[in-house]
Design a protein around this motif. Structure first.
Motif, mmCIF file in Angstrom:
data_model
loop_
_atom_site.group_PDB
_atom_site.id
_atom_site.type_symbol
_atom_site.label_atom_id
_atom_site.label_comp_id
_atom_site.label_asym_id
_atom_site.label_seq_id
_atom_site.Cartn_x
_atom_site.Cartn_y
_atom_site.Cartn_z
ATOM 1 N N CYS A 421 0.822 -1.220 0.000
ATOM 2 C CA CYS A 421 0.000 0.000 0.000
ATOM 3 C C CYS A 421 0.852 1.265 0.000
ATOM 4 C CB CYS A 421 -0.977 0.013 1.175
ATOM 5 S SG CYS A 421 -2.260 -1.276 1.049
ATOM 6 N N ARG A 422 2.026 1.153 -0.558
ATOM 7 C CA ARG A 422 2.892 2.316 -0.766
ATOM 8 C C ARG A 422 3.144 2.457 -2.257
ATOM 9 N NH1 ARG A 422 4.508 -0.055 3.964
ATOM 10 N NH2 ARG A 422 4.977 1.335 5.736
ATOM 11 N N TRP A 444 5.675 6.976 -1.238
ATOM 12 C CA TRP A 444 4.509 7.670 -0.684
ATOM 13 C C TRP A 444 3.601 6.638 -0.030
ATOM 14 C CZ3 TRP A 444 6.440 8.655 -5.541
ATOM 15 C CH2 TRP A 444 6.917 9.963 -5.779
ATOM 16 N N LYS A 445 3.250 6.876 1.208
ATOM 17 C CA LYS A 445 2.324 5.988 1.912
ATOM 18 C C LYS A 445 0.994 6.726 2.075
ATOM 19 C CE LYS A 445 1.626 3.251 6.114
ATOM 20 N NZ LYS A 445 1.134 2.108 5.335
ATOM 21 N N LEU A 446 -0.032 6.248 1.362
ATOM 22 C CA LEU A 446 -1.344 6.886 1.362
ATOM 23 C C LEU A 446 -2.431 5.829 1.513
ATOM 24 C CD1 LEU A 446 -0.781 9.281 -1.692
ATOM 25 C CD2 LEU A 446 -0.638 9.893 0.720
ATOM 26 N N ASP A 447 -3.436 6.137 2.289
ATOM 27 C CA ASP A 447 -4.549 5.191 2.470
ATOM 28 C C ASP A 447 -5.303 4.969 1.167
ATOM 29 O OD1 ASP A 447 -3.910 5.006 5.144
ATOM 30 O OD2 ASP A 447 -5.331 6.585 5.750
ATOM 31 N N GLN A 448 -5.346 5.978 0.310
ATOM 32 C CA GLN A 448 -6.112 5.854 -0.924
ATOM 33 C C GLN A 448 -5.539 4.818 -1.878
ATOM 34 O OE1 GLN A 448 -5.149 8.567 0.540
ATOM 35 N NE2 GLN A 448 -6.692 10.200 0.487
ATOM 36 N N HIS A 455 -8.567 6.913 -8.175
ATOM 37 C CA HIS A 455 -7.848 8.147 -7.861
ATOM 38 C C HIS A 455 -6.952 8.497 -9.046
ATOM 39 C CE1 HIS A 455 -9.196 8.048 -3.693
ATOM 40 N NE2 HIS A 455 -8.859 6.778 -3.656
ATOM 41 N N TYR A 457 -3.508 10.042 -10.337
ATOM 42 C CA TYR A 457 -2.133 10.240 -9.876
ATOM 43 C C TYR A 457 -1.332 10.926 -10.985
ATOM 44 C CZ TYR A 457 -3.419 6.659 -6.427
ATOM 45 O OH TYR A 457 -4.047 5.942 -5.432
ATOM 46 N N MET A 470 -2.223 13.665 -6.136
ATOM 47 C CA MET A 470 -3.307 12.675 -6.098
ATOM 48 C C MET A 470 -4.633 13.410 -5.932
ATOM 49 S SD MET A 470 -4.150 9.548 -3.508
ATOM 50 C CE MET A 470 -4.922 10.708 -2.409
ATOM 51 N N TYR A 475 1.539 15.814 -2.666
ATOM 52 C CA TYR A 475 2.139 14.957 -1.641
ATOM 53 C C TYR A 475 3.636 14.830 -1.930
ATOM 54 C CZ TYR A 475 -2.685 13.619 -0.660
ATOM 55 O OH TYR A 475 -4.021 13.644 -0.345
ATOM 56 N N TYR A 478 7.659 10.559 1.526
ATOM 57 C CA TYR A 478 8.064 10.487 2.930
ATOM 58 C C TYR A 478 9.432 9.820 3.070
ATOM 59 C CZ TYR A 478 7.285 5.443 3.417
ATOM 60 O OH TYR A 478 7.370 4.074 3.307
#
Length: 956
Positions: A421-422, A444-448, A455, A457, A470, A475, A478
């Motif tokens: 999920c990254r 990038w670590k995002l819940d979406q 989404h 990108y 996004m 963003y 990280y």
């Protein structure tokens, strides 16, 4: 007894009671005698009780009416002559039944009505007969009281005081008494005037009634089950006589007062093209008299399951980029499958939205030359992605885009993939570009990334800075991992989508690190970064929430939209203003052909109360918008489908214009109005034209690709640039693309030219046009065109004169279109017929030699008339051609083609009607041909335009 009575007479006489002696003295004596005879008063009981039944005349007394007199057995004095009743207008009388026994009877003089008077009390006295037959000096008894009670008859039925009763109850409660009905009876007695029982006549109702008329419910009522009950009730008196007419009892069930939104519809229909439609025009909030201080309402339009997250334009990515003003040079890595872009043909695809689904077993190899080998320090990657949690306990990399070694090794030069999920972007520089420790991985670590929703990108690279957008938000990575550059090598690279190509470290090269999810509009733009404005445009929804009349919301309402206008938050402290504000919230869809289906709606509320810890809880409103199916257009291509030209035109620099009269028309079926008169036979629907855009037209070459050594398709780039369209050319055909009106596409198609440097080897060429709207969602018919060489035969003047007389079989009159098939065959291949005709003409030359002069004069006159007719017929429509000419009669100058002046081309750009361009071309041909005819070839040059004839209507 008689003897006893008679012995009183001598006694009375002895006492000197005479009948006629002595005047006044006689009267006195008679009184004295009578007093001596009638000594006692009659005697009766002191009180009597009687009963009489109404409408009857007999009174039953207790004790019986009897008068006694102690003077008995003295005649008259001991007898009872009368009973007298004292009182005014009493309906009774007393009669003597037997004077001697003193027995009497009390009876009614008129009918007695209990309802008028239930009881009677009066005085009665008995009178004796006095001293003689004339009842003089009678004596009366004491006064006795008579009390008579009237006995009732059940002659009246009960009647209700009200003709109907109504009550309102709240659902879910058991009532001891909902309401009381009351009936009365006009009878006078307690037995018949009292109501002893009530009864519910209507069956199968959850109600009961007691003897006092109280109605109660026997079970809890439900507003949703039944909102109103109507029951009939009757009454019985104590004589069991029922009511003359039943009464109606109406019980309304009202819902329990629950705080919530009232008067809204769960389903809201939306007709495409309706603009902004209110969602809840009558909605209002019920607070059950709660003390509310402020209310916050959140209205959410849920469209994450529609297409790519909402209703967006489904044009090709290249067309969308151009509409949004993106820079040129964008490379679509997931285009629609076609002859030129066949690497996506094997992928699972949703054709309506051009969404590619990857199930973990598929990958696509991008052909060499599509994307530059090495990207510059500036480039942009864009994509739509829907991805869920990775399958399995130990998640592996899921490759979206990968550029790796094709053989020998397994190095990844740049890649975009999902891992746990990254989102990770890998960019490895070569040693020839740099030899320092540089950033290589951006995380990038995002819940979406794993929420299973669409989404958008955008990765903007300006090395060493990499920024992720996004859904329009920025963003920063990280985590950035540095690495050394890749060692230089001469190994070819393979760019893939949906998996990574593993060319080394395996026995057989294969795909690895497969992607699980859906991708759309994956593009790369080398050498350029996209602006925030373009990014916002590319991911913008065409549907959303709207507010009608912002000015009328009022001063006390605050509102806020999210960027995509799918969430609206409103806040206020007045319930009336909040109700009016929510009534103005609308749904809007600006697409001409929106995606049909359901859009879910949710309205959630937060209520604050005055000084209370526990406040009102308002349930959410769950509704949906049903977007109806748009009227589908029928795109039709019409024009000349067969085109024959002399070989010289194919060899010329301009070539042959293939589609000079092509027409693009879009219609839709519209149901007829019942009141409209029908001019023709009855039909269920009529066709109406619809104006909309196209996004590409493909011109395909049938029967084999073009040979670039001798033939090609051409189009001036200025024609495309002026109409904001693009095109690609190949041996397989010509593809024109870009969002533009149908008239723009018509004008461009009018200028497509076909050239052939060796037309002698060309028997015929076939082309096919097919146009599309919304990236293939709506397609036109397949318009086929056949192009062939028109052969020429030159003849001398004498032969020309002779053939006017002989009328060879291939010369056809313009007034006989039914013979066009034979003419077509003779015109297309005239060599054999020409030889026969020339021989025949030569044989006749000598015979007509003497008349040549007159014939030539006649011929010149005939030619002038024919030319006048031909000039009037120059502006003709190929699609309805019915005129056939003799190909032997006219000759065309080699190299002469259709030309336009720059001034006329500029006028065509401004004109949307394509017929103007074709008319101007035809007029130019006439002017040029007439000019050439006045030169070297005279009349032959003036007639050469008729060699360009259309046999689209000729039967084979």
């Amino acid at each position: 007894m008689l003897t006893g009575r008679l012995c009183w007479v001598p006694l009375l006489l002895a006492l000197g009671v005479g009948s006629g002696s002595g005047g006044g003295g006689g009267s006195r004596r008679r009184r004295l005698l009578a007093a001596k005879v009638n000594k006692h008063k009659p005697w009766i009981e002191t009180s009597y009780h009687g009963v009489i039944t109404e409408n009857n005349d007999t009174v039953i007394l207790d004790p019986p009416l009897v008068a006694l007199d102690k003077d008995a057995p003295v005649p008259f004095a001991g007898e009872i002559c009368a009973f007298k009743i004292h009182g005014q207008e009493l309906p009774f009388e007393a009669v003597v039944l037997n004077k001697t026994s003193g027995e009497g009877r009390l009876r009614a003089k008129s009918p007695i009505d209990c309802e008028l008077q239930k009881e009677y009390t009066f005085i009665i006295q008995a009178y004796d007969c006095g001293a003689g037959p004339r009842e003089t000096a009678w004596k009366k008894s004491h006064k006795a009281v008579v009390h008579i009670q009237v006995k009732d008859v059940n002659e009246f039925a009960p009647t209700f005081k009200e003709p109907a009763y109504k009550a309102v109850v709240t659902e879910g409660k058991i009532y001891d008494s909902i309401l009381q009905v009351e009936a009365v009876d006009e009878d006078c007695s307690p037995q018949y005037s009292q109501i002893c029982n009530y009864e519910i006549v209507t069956t199968d109702v959850p109600f009961a009634i007691d003897r006092n008329g109280n109605i109660r419910n026997t079970e809890k009522l439900s507003y949703d089950k039944q909102r109103q009950y109507e029951i009939l009730v009757t009454a019985y008196d104590c004589g069991q006589k029922p009511a003359a007419q039943d009464t109606l009892v109406q019980v309304d069930v009202k819902p329990v007062c629950k705080p919530g939104w009232q008067d809204w519809t769960k389903r809201i229909e939306y007709q495409p093209g309706s603009g902004s439609v209110p969602l809840f025009p009558s909605i209002h909030l019920e607070t059950c008299d709660g003390a509310v201080s402020s209310i916050q309402i959140t209205t959410e339009l849920q469209t994450n399951y529609i297409g790519k997250g909402c209703d967006r334009e489904t044009y090709s990515e290249r067309s969308l980029q151009k509409l949004c003003g993106a820079s040129s040079g964008i490379i679509d890595l997931l285009p629609s499958p076609s002859v030129a872009t066949n690497w996506t043909a094997g992928l699972l695809v949703d054709s309506s939205e051009m969404i590619f689904k990857f199930d973990g077993r598929q990958g696509a190899k991008i052909p060499d030359g599509i994307v530059p080998k090495n990207l510059t320090d500036q480039f942009t990657i864009t994509m739509w992605m829907k991805h869920g949690p990775s399958p399995g306990v130990r998640a592996e990399k899921e490759t979206i885009l990968c550029n790796s070694d094709k053989t020998e090794m397994n190095r990844h030069h740049y890649a975009l993939y999902v891992h746990n999920c990254r989102l990770v972007f890998l960019l490895r520089k070569d040693f020839d570009q740099a030899d320092t420790f540089r950033p290589a991985e951006f995380h990038w670590k995002l819940d979406q990334i794993c929420d299973k929703e669409w989404h958008y990108y955008v990765i903007n690279v300006e090395f060493p800075v990499v920024t992720l957008y996004m859904d329009g938000a920025t963003y920063e990575p990280y985590l950035v991992t540095n690495d050394w550059p890749i060692h230089p090598s001469h190994i070819a690279m393979q760019l893939t989508v949906g998996a990574c190509w593993q060319g080394g470290e395996v026995t057989k090269p294969r795909f690895a690190q497969f992607f699980h999810g859906s991708l759309a509009s994956l593009t790369i733009r080398p050498g350029k970064m996209e602006s925030q404005k373009v990014i916002s445009c590319l991911q913008a929804c065409k549907e959303g929430l709207d507010i009608n009349s912002l000015e009328s919301l009022g001063q006390g309402i605050k509102y806020h939209f999210n960027p995509s206008q799918s969430v609206l938050v409103m806040e206020g402290d007045d319930i009336g203003n909040i109700n009016r504000a929510l009534q103005k919230v609308s749904y809007i869809n600006s697409r001409q052909f929106p995606t049909a289906g359901v859009r879910r709606l949710r309205v959630s509320s937060k209520v604050q109360c005055f000084g209370e810890d526990v406040c009102i809880s308002v349930p959410d409103v769950d509704a949906y918008v049903m977007v109806l199916q748009a009227i589908e257009p029928q795109i039709s291509l019409r024009g000349t489908d067969r085109l024959w030209r002399p070989a010289a035109q194919f060899e010329s620099a301009r070539g042959v214009t293939l589609f000079p009269d092509i027409k693009i028309v879009s219609t839709f079926a519209k149901a007829e109005t019942p009141g409209e008169p029908k001019a023709t036979a009855p039909k269920s629907a009529v066709l109406e034209e619809m104006l909309h855009n196209l996004d590409f037209c493909d011109i395909l070459v049938l029967g084999g690709d073009l040979d670039p050594r001798q033939e090609c398709l051409e189009l001036n780039h200025s024609e495309l640039h002026q109409r904001h369209l693009d095109a690609t050319n190949s041996t397989a055909g010509y593809s024109i693309y870009g969002v533009g009106s149908m008239s723009r596409y018509e004008q461009v198609l009018h200028h497509i030219r076909y050239r052939n440097w060796h037309p002698a080897s060309l028997e015929s060429r076939r082309f096919r046009i097919k146009c599309s709207e919304l990236n293939g969602r709506y397609t036109s018919n397949e318009f086929n065109l056949e192009v062939g060489i028109l052969h020429e035969v030159r003849m001398s003047d004498k032969e020309h004169v002779s053939h006017l007389i002989v009328q060879p079989p291939f010369l056809q009159s313009v007034h006989h279109p039914e013979s066009r098939s034979s003419i077509q065959r003779s015109s297309v291949v005239p060599s054999i017929a020409t030889v026969v005709i020339i021989i025949s003409v030569c044989m006749l030359v000598f015979v007509v030699a003497m008349g040549v002069y007159r014939v030539r004069i006649a011929h010149q006159h005939f030619t002038q008339e024919t030319e006048a007719a031909k000039e009037a017929e120059m502006d003709w429509d190929d699609s309805a051609l019915t005129i056939t000419v003799n190909p032997m009669e006219k000759h065309e100058e080699p190299g002469h083609g259709e030309e336009e002046t720059e001034e006329e081309e500029e006028e065509e750009v401004e004109e949307d009607v394509s017929s103007s361009s074709s008319d101007s071309e035809d007029s130019e041909e006439e002017e040029e041909e007439e000019g050439m005819g006045r030169g070297r070839h005279g009349q032959s040059g003036a007639r050469q335009a008729q060699l360009e004839w259309d046999d689209s209507a000729l039967p084979y």
